[in-house]
Scaffold this motif. Structure first.
Motif, mmCIF file in Angstrom:
data_model
loop_
_atom_site.group_PDB
_atom_site.id
_atom_site.type_symbol
_atom_site.label_atom_id
_atom_site.label_comp_id
_atom_site.label_asym_id
_atom_site.label_seq_id
_atom_site.Cartn_x
_atom_site.Cartn_y
_atom_site.Cartn_z
ATOM 1 N N ASP A 193 97.680 -10.696 11.151
ATOM 2 C CA ASP A 193 97.236 -11.856 10.757
ATOM 3 C C ASP A 193 97.936 -13.061 11.916
ATOM 4 O O ASP A 193 97.063 -14.511 11.835
ATOM 5 N N ARG A 194 98.580 -12.286 12.849
ATOM 6 C CA ARG A 194 98.655 -12.635 14.409
ATOM 7 C C ARG A 194 97.861 -12.525 15.421
ATOM 8 O O ARG A 194 97.616 -11.246 14.968
ATOM 9 N N GLU A 195 97.521 -13.476 15.830
ATOM 10 C CA GLU A 195 97.451 -13.472 17.450
ATOM 11 C C GLU A 195 97.880 -11.881 18.042
ATOM 12 O O GLU A 195 98.752 -12.112 18.221
ATOM 13 N N PRO A 196 97.068 -11.605 18.864
ATOM 14 C CA PRO A 196 97.778 -10.934 19.959
ATOM 15 C C PRO A 196 98.527 -11.425 21.234
ATOM 16 O O PRO A 196 97.854 -12.902 21.207
ATOM 17 N N PHE A 197 99.534 -11.136 21.160
ATOM 18 C CA PHE A 197 100.343 -12.279 22.900
ATOM 19 C C PHE A 197 99.350 -12.057 23.669
ATOM 20 O O PHE A 197 97.900 -10.861 24.171
ATOM 21 N N TYR B 177 113.792 3.742 24.906
ATOM 22 C CA TYR B 177 113.349 3.341 23.401
ATOM 23 C C TYR B 177 112.753 1.299 24.334
ATOM 24 O O TYR B 177 112.081 1.230 22.800
ATOM 25 N N LEU B 178 112.183 2.026 25.506
ATOM 26 C CA LEU B 178 111.414 0.353 25.497
ATOM 27 C C LEU B 178 109.975 0.452 25.843
ATOM 28 O O LEU B 178 109.407 1.306 26.443
ATOM 29 N N GLU B 179 109.789 -0.276 25.197
ATOM 30 C CA GLU B 179 107.840 -0.127 25.126
ATOM 31 C C GLU B 179 107.352 -1.965 25.265
ATOM 32 O O GLU B 179 107.957 -3.102 25.447
ATOM 33 N N TYR B 180 106.199 -1.912 25.646
ATOM 34 C CA TYR B 180 105.453 -3.287 25.905
ATOM 35 C C TYR B 180 104.733 -2.934 24.822
ATOM 36 O O TYR B 180 104.023 -2.584 25.091
ATOM 37 N N ARG B 181 103.882 -4.042 23.836
ATOM 38 C CA ARG B 181 103.633 -4.795 23.382
ATOM 39 C C ARG B 181 102.469 -5.560 23.269
ATOM 40 O O ARG B 181 103.203 -6.318 23.376
ATOM 41 N N ASP B 182 101.506 -5.525 22.744
ATOM 42 C CA ASP B 182 100.357 -6.920 22.819
ATOM 43 C C ASP B 182 100.414 -7.975 21.569
ATOM 44 O O ASP B 182 99.380 -8.727 22.276
ATOM 45 N N GLY B 183 100.509 -7.204 20.833
ATOM 46 C CA GLY B 183 100.923 -8.213 19.625
ATOM 47 C C GLY B 183 102.199 -7.564 19.004
ATOM 48 O O GLY B 183 102.929 -5.949 18.625
ATOM 49 N N SER B 184 102.072 -7.992 17.502
ATOM 50 C CA SER B 184 102.528 -7.362 16.400
ATOM 51 C C SER B 184 101.982 -6.564 15.446
ATOM 52 O O SER B 184 100.659 -6.556 15.343
ATOM 53 N N ASP B 185 102.656 -5.975 14.824
ATOM 54 C CA ASP B 185 101.954 -4.922 13.435
ATOM 55 C C ASP B 185 101.076 -6.161 12.467
ATOM 56 O O ASP B 185 100.506 -5.784 11.267
ATOM 57 N N ASP B 186 101.899 -7.817 12.195
ATOM 58 C CA ASP B 186 100.927 -8.206 11.221
ATOM 59 C C ASP B 186 99.625 -8.201 11.834
ATOM 60 O O ASP B 186 99.288 -9.126 12.705
ATOM 61 N N CYS C 106 111.832 -3.293 21.467
ATOM 62 C CA CYS C 106 112.731 -1.795 21.435
ATOM 63 C C CYS C 106 112.713 -1.234 20.042
ATOM 64 O O CYS C 106 113.237 -1.794 19.388
ATOM 65 N N THR C 107 112.827 0.208 20.495
ATOM 66 C CA THR C 107 111.811 1.124 19.865
ATOM 67 C C THR C 107 113.272 1.536 18.550
ATOM 68 O O THR C 107 113.333 1.381 17.344
ATOM 69 N N ALA C 108 114.616 1.093 19.211
ATOM 70 C CA ALA C 108 116.143 1.759 18.756
ATOM 71 C C ALA C 108 116.225 0.879 18.201
ATOM 72 O O ALA C 108 116.924 1.304 16.894
ATOM 73 N N ALA C 109 116.159 -0.437 18.054
ATOM 74 C CA ALA C 109 116.695 -1.836 16.729
ATOM 75 C C ALA C 109 115.832 -2.137 16.871
ATOM 76 O O ALA C 109 115.607 -3.111 16.009
ATOM 77 N N ASP C 110 113.518 -1.827 16.666
ATOM 78 C CA ASP C 110 112.739 -2.577 16.276
ATOM 79 C C ASP C 110 112.264 -3.568 16.032
ATOM 80 O O ASP C 110 112.127 -3.982 14.861
ATOM 81 N N ARG C 111 112.691 -4.283 17.111
ATOM 82 C CA ARG C 111 112.089 -5.471 17.336
ATOM 83 C C ARG C 111 112.274 -6.045 19.050
ATOM 84 O O ARG C 111 112.245 -4.944 19.323
ATOM 85 N N PHE C 112 111.198 -6.859 18.535
ATOM 86 C CA PHE C 112 111.313 -7.247 19.659
ATOM 87 C C PHE C 112 112.567 -7.758 21.000
ATOM 88 O O PHE C 112 113.358 -8.282 20.016
ATOM 89 N N VAL C 113 112.602 -8.240 22.255
ATOM 90 C CA VAL C 113 114.038 -8.034 22.697
ATOM 91 C C VAL C 113 113.671 -9.276 23.506
ATOM 92 O O VAL C 113 112.957 -8.972 24.257
ATOM 93 N N GLN C 114 114.609 -10.732 23.801
ATOM 94 C CA GLN C 114 114.041 -11.112 25.481
ATOM 95 C C GLN C 114 114.127 -10.256 26.596
ATOM 96 O O GLN C 114 114.253 -9.276 27.024
ATOM 97 N N PRO C 115 112.983 -11.420 27.362
ATOM 98 C CA PRO C 115 113.271 -10.412 28.961
ATOM 99 C C PRO C 115 114.409 -10.262 29.337
ATOM 100 O O PRO C 115 114.452 -8.876 30.011
ATOM 101 N N MET C 116 115.403 -11.121 29.312
ATOM 102 C CA MET C 116 116.652 -10.442 29.751
ATOM 103 C C MET C 116 117.079 -9.404 29.719
ATOM 104 O O MET C 116 118.010 -8.012 30.279
#
Length: 78
Positions: free
Chosen positions: A16-20, A5-14, A27-37
């Motif tokens: 209007d936001r700049e790429p990271f 369920y872990l992916e690494y993404r270069d940016g959000s789906d928004d 985390c695709t299971a939680a449908d959100r970005f997660v902390q490095p830990m």
């Protein structure tokens, strides 16, 4: 093997936001970005194991099992 369920993404789906500057753990299971830990758990680092130590993974597996769609936690696709 790390968490499926872990992916690494270069940016959000928004749009209007700049790429990271660097890809971030998502985390695709939680449908959100997660902390490095959290990503350390996902990647089974430091004697951590995602299917044992991650409550998000376990909850998602339990949810999928209740729907009859889950595969075993020890399998290749879990």
């Amino acid at each position: 093997m790390g968490c499926p369920y872990l992916e690494y993404r270069d940016g959000s789906d928004d749009p209007d936001r700049e790429p990271f500057d660097e890809p971030r753990a998502y985390c695709t299971a939680a449908d959100r970005f997660v902390q490095p830990m959290r990503a350390d758990i996902c990647n089974d680092r430091y004697d951590l194991v995602h299917d044992r130590d991650c409550e998000i993974y376990r909850a998602h597996a339990d949810e999928q099992g209740a729907d009859g769609d889950a595969k075993s936690a020890g399998g290749d696709d879990a």
